[in-house]
Structure formats: C-alpha cells, structure tokens
Design a protein around this motif. Structure first.
Motif, PDB file in Angstrom:
ATOM      1  N   MET A 193      31.691  -4.717  -5.674  1.00 58.80           N
ATOM      2  CA  MET A 193      32.696  -5.437  -4.937  1.00 58.80           C
ATOM      3  C   MET A 193      32.014  -6.623  -4.560  1.00 58.80           C
ATOM      4  N   LEU A 194      30.971  -7.310  -4.460  1.00 55.84           N
ATOM      5  CA  LEU A 194      30.589  -8.637  -4.533  1.00 55.84           C
ATOM      6  C   LEU A 194      31.166  -9.328  -5.557  1.00 55.84           C
ATOM      7  N   GLN A 195      31.455  -8.905  -6.835  1.00 55.45           N
ATOM      8  CA  GLN A 195      32.082  -9.729  -7.719  1.00 55.45           C
ATOM      9  C   GLN A 195      33.564 -10.231  -7.308  1.00 55.45           C
ATOM     10  N   PHE A 196      34.352  -9.026  -6.749  1.00 55.17           N
ATOM     11  CA  PHE A 196      35.610  -9.177  -6.333  1.00 55.17           C
ATOM     12  C   PHE A 196      35.577 -10.527  -5.263  1.00 55.17           C
ATOM     13  N   GLU A 197      34.638 -10.313  -4.224  1.00 55.28           N
ATOM     14  CA  GLU A 197      34.477 -11.101  -2.803  1.00 55.28           C
ATOM     15  C   GLU A 197      34.230 -12.553  -3.368  1.00 55.28           C
ATOM     16  N   VAL A 198      33.309 -12.800  -4.560  1.00 56.52           N
ATOM     17  CA  VAL A 198      33.117 -13.967  -5.195  1.00 56.52           C
ATOM     18  C   VAL A 198      34.158 -14.747  -5.710  1.00 56.52           C
ATOM     19  N   LEU A 199      34.949 -13.892  -6.524  1.00 56.81           N
ATOM     20  CA  LEU A 199      36.054 -14.688  -7.111  1.00 56.81           C
ATOM     21  C   LEU A 199      37.064 -14.839  -6.371  1.00 56.81           C
ATOM     22  N   LYS A 200      37.470 -14.132  -5.279  1.00 57.91           N
ATOM     23  CA  LYS A 200      38.242 -14.508  -4.289  1.00 57.91           C
ATOM     24  C   LYS A 200      38.014 -15.840  -3.595  1.00 57.91           C
ATOM     25  N   HIS A 201      36.733 -15.988  -3.041  1.00 52.04           N
ATOM     26  CA  HIS A 201      36.178 -16.922  -2.172  1.00 52.04           C
ATOM     27  C   HIS A 201      35.961 -18.249  -3.197  1.00 52.04           C
ATOM     28  N   LEU A 202      35.579 -18.136  -4.264  1.00 52.07           N
ATOM     29  CA  LEU A 202      35.475 -19.303  -5.414  1.00 52.07           C
ATOM     30  C   LEU A 202      36.498 -20.013  -5.587  1.00 52.07           C
ATOM     31  N   THR A 203      37.600 -19.367  -5.985  1.00 48.91           N
ATOM     32  CA  THR A 203      39.007 -19.628  -6.299  1.00 48.91           C
ATOM     33  C   THR A 203      39.986 -20.055  -5.268  1.00 48.91           C
ATOM     34  N   GLY A 204      39.887 -19.298  -3.968  1.00 41.30           N
ATOM     35  CA  GLY A 204      41.021 -19.207  -3.106  1.00 41.30           C
ATOM     36  C   GLY A 204      42.263 -18.639  -3.720  1.00 41.30           C
ATOM     37  N   CYS A 205      42.106 -18.014  -4.769  1.00 40.98           N
ATOM     38  CA  CYS A 205      43.502 -17.694  -5.556  1.00 40.98           C
ATOM     39  C   CYS A 205      44.004 -16.236  -4.475  1.00 40.98           C
ATOM     40  N   LYS A 206      45.296 -16.114  -4.609  1.00 39.90           N
ATOM     41  CA  LYS A 206      45.735 -14.913  -3.849  1.00 39.90           C
ATOM     42  C   LYS A 206      46.715 -14.119  -4.834  1.00 39.90           C
ATOM     43  N   SER A 207      46.430 -14.061  -6.093  1.00 47.18           N
ATOM     44  CA  SER A 207      47.385 -13.417  -6.874  1.00 47.18           C
ATOM     45  C   SER A 207      46.605 -12.911  -7.894  1.00 47.18           C
ATOM     46  N   PHE A 208      46.523 -11.565  -7.923  1.00 47.56           N
ATOM     47  CA  PHE A 208      45.685 -10.839  -9.018  1.00 47.56           C
ATOM     48  C   PHE A 208      46.281  -9.697  -9.804  1.00 47.56           C
ATOM     49  N   THR A 209      45.770  -9.297 -11.136  1.00 47.77           N
ATOM     50  CA  THR A 209      46.252  -8.355 -11.856  1.00 47.77           C
ATOM     51  C   THR A 209      44.923  -7.819 -12.076  1.00 47.77           C
ATOM     52  N   ILE A 210      44.666  -6.551 -11.847  1.00 51.21           N
ATOM     53  CA  ILE A 210      43.330  -6.009 -12.034  1.00 51.21           C
ATOM     54  C   ILE A 210      43.411  -4.584 -12.625  1.00 51.21           C
ATOM     55  N   VAL A 211      43.001  -4.571 -13.720  1.00 51.20           N
ATOM     56  CA  VAL A 211      43.202  -3.102 -14.474  1.00 51.20           C
ATOM     57  C   VAL A 211      41.948  -2.551 -14.859  1.00 51.20           C
ATOM     58  N   GLY A 212      41.666  -1.406 -14.945  1.00 54.16           N
ATOM     59  CA  GLY A 212      40.423  -0.659 -15.231  1.00 54.16           C
ATOM     60  C   GLY A 212      40.821   0.768 -15.370  1.00 54.16           C
ATOM     61  N   PHE A 264      40.532  -7.575  -0.419  1.00 55.27           N
ATOM     62  CA  PHE A 264      41.857  -8.454  -0.070  1.00 55.27           C
ATOM     63  C   PHE A 264      42.744  -7.982   1.026  1.00 55.27           C
ATOM     64  N   SER A 265      42.094  -7.945   2.310  1.00 49.25           N
ATOM     65  CA  SER A 265      42.845  -7.566   3.348  1.00 49.25           C
ATOM     66  C   SER A 265      43.944  -8.418   3.751  1.00 49.25           C
ATOM     67  N   ASP A 266      43.912  -9.678   3.411  1.00 49.86           N
ATOM     68  CA  ASP A 266      44.812 -10.524   3.593  1.00 49.86           C
ATOM     69  C   ASP A 266      46.027 -10.547   2.675  1.00 49.86           C
TER      70      ASP A 266
END
Length: 710
Positions: A507-526, A548-550
C-alpha cells in the motif's frame, strides 16, 4: 450440394485474388510514400545547409543574431526530422505486413470498408485513409464481439453502426498467406496460429489477436486508475503496453515523454523492451521500482534482489516477519507516528536575538511552526522559517552597517582638511572594526541557530530501522518520510504510470507513487495468485480505493489464459484454491510428471528433454528451479553435457535459447517449453510459487520431482 460447394470455393478464390490485388496496391503506395519521405528528408537537409550558409554570411558581424538563428534552426530541424523518421519507421513495419484486419459496416453516412493495421496511412493527395491505425476509435469495431449493431466512440460522440463483415489476414513478408472471415470474436485459427508461435514473436504479433475484453481495457478513459487482476497468461502485460500505445496515439501532445512503466525486475524489463518500439512508441521511461526509488534517493546500495528472494524462499522467519511488517498498514501508522513525534519534539525552539534586540521570540517562532506554515512538510517548513529569521537578521545587520557608515561619513565631514589627513585612517579603522564586529555577531547568531538545522531523512530512517541493512521494502518508507518531511517531488513530469506485477506492491508503494508524481492516470496489472512475497492481510492491489480515493477506479478481472495449452493450465490449476484459470481451447502435449531420485538421472533427463525440444525448433527453453543453489548445482552439471545459460543474476539479459534460472527471475516471462524442478525444498505452502513456475510454459511442460539435489 456439390454445386454449392463449388460456388463457395469459386467465390473464395475470387475474394482471395481481390485481396491479393488490394495488398499489391497498398504495398505500392507504401513504397511510393517511403521514397517520398526519403526525398523530403533530403530536401530539408539541403535547405538547412543552404539557409545556414546564407544566414552565417548575413549575420557574420552580429553574434546575437547568429545564436538566435541557430536556436530556431535546431528546433525546425528536430521537429521535421522527428516527424519524418517516425513515418519512415512506420512505413518500414507496414511494408512487411500492412494490415491484419478488415471491417465492412454501415452508419448514417453509408457503407464503409476499413483495413486495420499496426499504423495508419493516408493517400498523399486526398488524405483518404488506406490503412486505419488499430488504436483509432473506429478500429474498436474490429475487436467487438459480434457482427450486427455496434457503437464506437468518436471525437464527435458515439457512432451507431451495423457491422456487416469482419475479415482477418495472415500477411508475412509482404505475402498474403491466408484470410479468415469471422462472425464472432477473433477467429480461432488466427489466435491459435499466433499463440502456437515462439514466445518472442508472439509478443509482437498480439495486436492482431487482441480479444474483446482486452480491447475494452486498452480503450478505457485516460483519467483514473484501471486495475486488472488477471490470471497467468491472460495478457496483462500485453494489455498494459498496448494501452500505453493507445493513449500515446490519442493524447500524444499531453503524454509524450510523460509515461512511466514500472516492472518487476531488469530481466523482465529487457524482455518487453522491444514491444513498444514495434508499435512505434519510443521515449517511454521504463524502470523497476528499485531503480526508480534509488535514483531519487541517490542511494548506493540495498540488499540485492537475489539475496532478498533467497532469504524468503529459505523461510528465514525473522526476515519474513520484517518484510510482512514493512508492507503492512501498521507500518504506515508507525511512520506517521514518527512524523508526528518529530513535528512536536525535533526542533528545540529558542528565541533569536540580535545584540539585545529580539528578532523573534520563542512564542513567535512556535506560532510560525504551528500556525502560519503548519501545512508545509516539517523540514521544508523549518527551512522557510529559517530563511525568514536570517532575512530579519540581515535587515538588522544592514541597518547597523548603514548607521556605522553614516557616523563615519558625518565624522569625516566635520573635519578640516588638515584634521582629515591626521584622523581619516583611524576613523576608517574604527569603521571597519565596527562592521567586522557586526559580521562576527551575525556568525555567532547563526551558530546559535544550529538547532534549526534539518537532519538527513535517511539517517532518521536508519535510526528508526535500528541501523539494519536496508532492503527493498525500506525504499517506499524512506520515500514516504521524504515526501512528508521534505515535500519531495519527482523532478520529471509524469502523466501516466503503468505498474506490472502489481500484486507484489505494498500500500505504501502506491501511496508514494501517487504523492511523488501527482499523477492521476494509472494502468495497474497483476495476478493475486502470483504473490510469492509474504503479505499481511489482503493484497494492496485489491484495495486501491483507499489510496486513490480521489480517482475513478475501474476494476477488471481476467480469468482466461491465452498463453499455455489446456493441459498446462489444468496442471497449474491444481495449485490454486480459488480463482482458477480458464484455459483457452488450445490442446497440446500432456504434462510429463516423473519422480527422479538420483541427481545424475535428473541431469540426463533434462539434457534429453532439451535436445528433443530443440529439434522441435523451440526458441526458448527454460529449466525453472526454486532457488539459486539448485540453479548453480544443476546448471554446472548440465553445462558439462550441453550448452545452457545460467541466469542467476538480475543484471543478466535473456535473449532466448536454453536457460536455467530461479523461480523469482522467471516471473513475468514466458518460454516455449519449461522443465520444472519440484525438489523437496518446495513444500505445500509454496503452491503459488509452483503455479508461477508452471505457467511460464507456452507449449510443453515437464515436471521432475526429486529429493536428490543438495
């Protein structure tokens, strides 16, 4: 009956000849446009050379104009050449296989026939499309499930259509080898043909076999987070890469050079590195999370990925507990508590005085920390307050210096010429002494303000981490502290992030990527079935609404595998308790399972299998073991009999052929054939690991159970 069959055969022959004529016309147009662009490139070069000579002569006495001219020339040159090179690259790919599909449909404007290829191409004179790019809105009709009524989204809104026919082509080396008319989905014959290929070719040819459910994901809105939980072989990586190509095609001005792809390891990143260029896309940043984080943090070393995985596979209990703890929500809470503690306790606030005058009282500084700048990260807030106080000190210093200078000037003005000769040097000495005293006092004040010096965030984390060696799971926490304490931001602009093998992210990795980049567009596959690193609670990828509550979140599940044969997938499914994989109807060889209790016999069996598989012209054959020790032991013995590459370091590059590698380096890769070594070190708790190992195989799987490897 015979007449009907004859008519059908005749009709098919006529259509085949018509399509061959169409192919010849298209290839001729590609050839002409290629020559045209080559000439354009030459004309631009000649123009620039001649223009340069003229301007250099014209501005030979004006350096500023020459600099201005060269700036403009470089821009023009780059833009023109960038466009022409791109077109020539596309035409080169189209010259081998111009298109792979054709649709005929009716809409309000009449009947349309569209040929679909890897790239689009118009007729030079009238811009009439000869080939339509697979990423264009209308091409969605080709990937739609059935004939009949369908809708596609165009820039002007939704267009209602009636699909009359769908045709697929097999075109290789500019020759039409076959065509198939399909009424539902992608025709089995074409899909079977592509899936039966060797691994490397399959990755690049997949654009012609994208399925309806995959195409829907690829064409999702660019805003928000698209999350795909797909079984092994469901095309997750393919979807992610083709989605990047689709988004760049439709939003190039917004996204070009602003897409970031994060993959699981360097071997995997190298493996997929040719896919985007084959779709005409270059300049996309591709990293592992470790590379991404360490570049930002400027860290030299953390525990090697190989050692990290080996300790997990060796069931190092304290290490595994540490990994689980650092990937948990509780660890985020502990980091938040540390940040709060630092906020309240780190800076021991003192009054700042300049001689006897208070520049700022303790209460005023506390108010700056807790009220005026409270929303800023602590260390950035501290720097801001420090700058304010230093500025006030400088103002006081400047006032005093001005006062000294004024006194000196007034003293000089009162003196007669004779007195001036006697006293000027003395007065000047006094002036300089007073200024030196002021500067000395400023230095003393700054030294007294050392309580305001911010510490190194990594040192804070090391202390929090009890000075233990940093591991992969420490990277996100360090970045998190830097974000919260320093306001750290990624320096490069990122508008879309792709995360592959996302089941391994905390969860922390996703949080970090969100805050570091300010990005609002993701493709997440697993694949939730393939999480082999222990985790506390649910996998983060499945609960991203908390991060990504927003954002709008679009969740997709893919349970159909296009990679392996039915026999391989049915075998691999034995290792899953739920979310079983639905294999595509593609039959193959039976999975060979054998017990071998002698290492020499095991080596002989492996060598025998590899030789037989090579005779079948398989281009990638992997012996997949649990861990590094097994790889080293078996690899050394196999190498005495046949050639095999030992892939036991992340820095190694896999470019096909025969290879022996540990399970964790095989993740995300696929091979024509796999020989799985199921030794005594693989216990029942590691069913997910066995599932990962088995599902690397495209066509054939051999499983050797043994207890003889030491």
């Amino acid at each position: 009956m015979e007449n009907n069959e004859l008519e059908k055969e005749l009709k098919r022959e006529i259509e085949l000849n018509l399509e061959k004529e169409k192919l010849e016309e298209t290839l001729e147009e590609i050839k002409n446009q290629t020559l045209n662009f080559i000439q354009k490139r030459k004309d631009i070069s000649d123009y620039i050379v001649n223009f340069r000579k003229k301007k250099l002569e014209e501005y030979k006495d004006d350096e500023d104009e020459i600099v201005k001219y060269f700036d403009h020339e470089i821009f023009v040159k780059e833009e023109a050449f960038k466009f022409i090179d791109r077109k020539l690259r596309e035409l080169s790919i189209l010259s081998v296989s111009p298109y792979f599909g054709k649709i005929i449909f009716e809409d309000e404007y009449g009947t349309e026939t569209v040929y679909i290829g890897r790239f689009g191409m118009d007729k030079d004179e009238d811009y009439e499309p000869i080939i339509v790019d697979w990423r264009s809105p209308v091409s969605a009709l080709f990937y739609a499930g059935t004939l009949g009524e369908a809708v596609y989204k165009a820039p002007m809104g939704e267009i209602k259509t009636n699909i009359l026919s769908k045709r697929q082509f097999i075109i290789k080396k500019a020759k039409l080898l076959g065509l198939f008319d399909s009424s539902i989905d992608v025709k089995d014959e074409v899909l079977q043909m592509v899936l039966s290929k060797n691994a490397g070719e399959k990755l690049k040819d997949i654009v012609m076999t994208i399925q309806k459910e995959q195409d829907e994901i690829i064409r999702q809105s660019r805003k928000g987070a698209v999350i795909v939980d797909g079984v092994a072989g469901s095309g997750k990586t393919t979807i992610a890469l083709h989605r990047v190509a689709y988004l760049l095609y439709n939003y190039r001005s917004a996204l070009e050079d602003k897409v970031l792809i994060l993959g699981p390891n360097s071997i995997f990143m190298d493996y997929i590195s040719t896919v985007l260029p084959s779709l005409g896309e270059v300049g996309v940043k591709q990293f592992t999370f470790k590379e991404f984080a360490m570049e930002i943090l400027d860290l030299n070393s953390i525990m090697d990925f190989k050692e990290y995985m080996e300790r997990i596979l060796q069931e190092d209990k304290s290490f595994i507990e540490d990994v689980k703890y650092k990937g948990s929500v509780k660890y985020i809470e502990e980091l938040d508590n540390l940040i709060k503690k630092l906020d309240y306790q780190y800076f021991k606030i003192k009054e700042v005085k300049f001689y006897d005058k208070a520049i700022a009282t303790k209460e005023e500084i506390e108010e700056m920390f807790s009220v005026y700048f409270k929303d800023m990260p602590l260390f950035r807030r501290n720097k801001k307050i420090k700058r304010i106080l230093i500025s006030k000190i400088k103002d006081e210093r400047n006032d005093l210096v001005r006062k000294v200078e004024k006194e000196y000037k007034e003293s000089i003005e009162k003196l007669s010429k004779d007195e001036l000769e006697i006293q000027q040097n003395n007065l000047n000495f006094i002036r300089k002494s007073k200024i030196r005293d002021i500067i000395r006092h400023v230095i003393e004040i700054k030294n007294e303000m050392k309580w305001m010096n911010a510490p190194d965030t990594i040192e804070i984390y090391n202390e929090f981490n009890n000075g233990e060696q940093l591991i992969y799971d420490d990277l996100a926490p360090i970045l998190y502290l830097k974000i919260k304490l320093e306001g750290l931001k990624y320096k490069k602009e990122v508008k879309h992030i792709v995360i592959d093998e996302a089941q391994d992210y905390s969860m922390l990795q996703f949080e970090v990527l969100k805050h570091l980049t300010g990005c609002k567009s993701f493709t997440i596959v697993g694949d939730s079935n393939q999480r082999i690193v222990p985790v506390e609670g649910d996998i983060a990828m499945l609960q991203l609404d908390k991060v990504f509550s927003d954002l709008d979140i679009y969740n997709f599940n893919l349970n159909k595998s296009y990679r392996s044969t039915r026999e391989i997938m049915n075998f691999a499914n034995k290792y899953l308790k739920s979310n079983k994989t639905i294999p595509l109807v593609r039959n193959g060889e039976k999975v060979l399972e054998k017990q071998v209790n002698n290492i020499d016999n095991l080596v002989d069996k492996i060598v025998e299998n590899v030789v037989k598989l090579k005779e079948k012209e398989y281009e990638s054959i992997a012996v997949v073991c649990k861990d590094s020790d097994t790889v080293e032991t078996l690899g050394r013995l196999i190498k005495e009999k046949i050639h095999i590459s030992i892939l036991n370091e992340e820095s190694r590059i896999y470019s096909g052929g025969e290879v022996i590698l540990p399970s964790y380096f095989a993740k995300g890769l696929e091979f024509d054939a796999v020989i799985l070594i199921d030794d005594e070190k693989l216990n029942n708790k590691e069913d997910k690991l066995k599932y990962v190992m088995a599902t690397r195989a495209l066509h054939e799987l051999y499983v050797y159970r043994t207890s003889s490897i030491k």
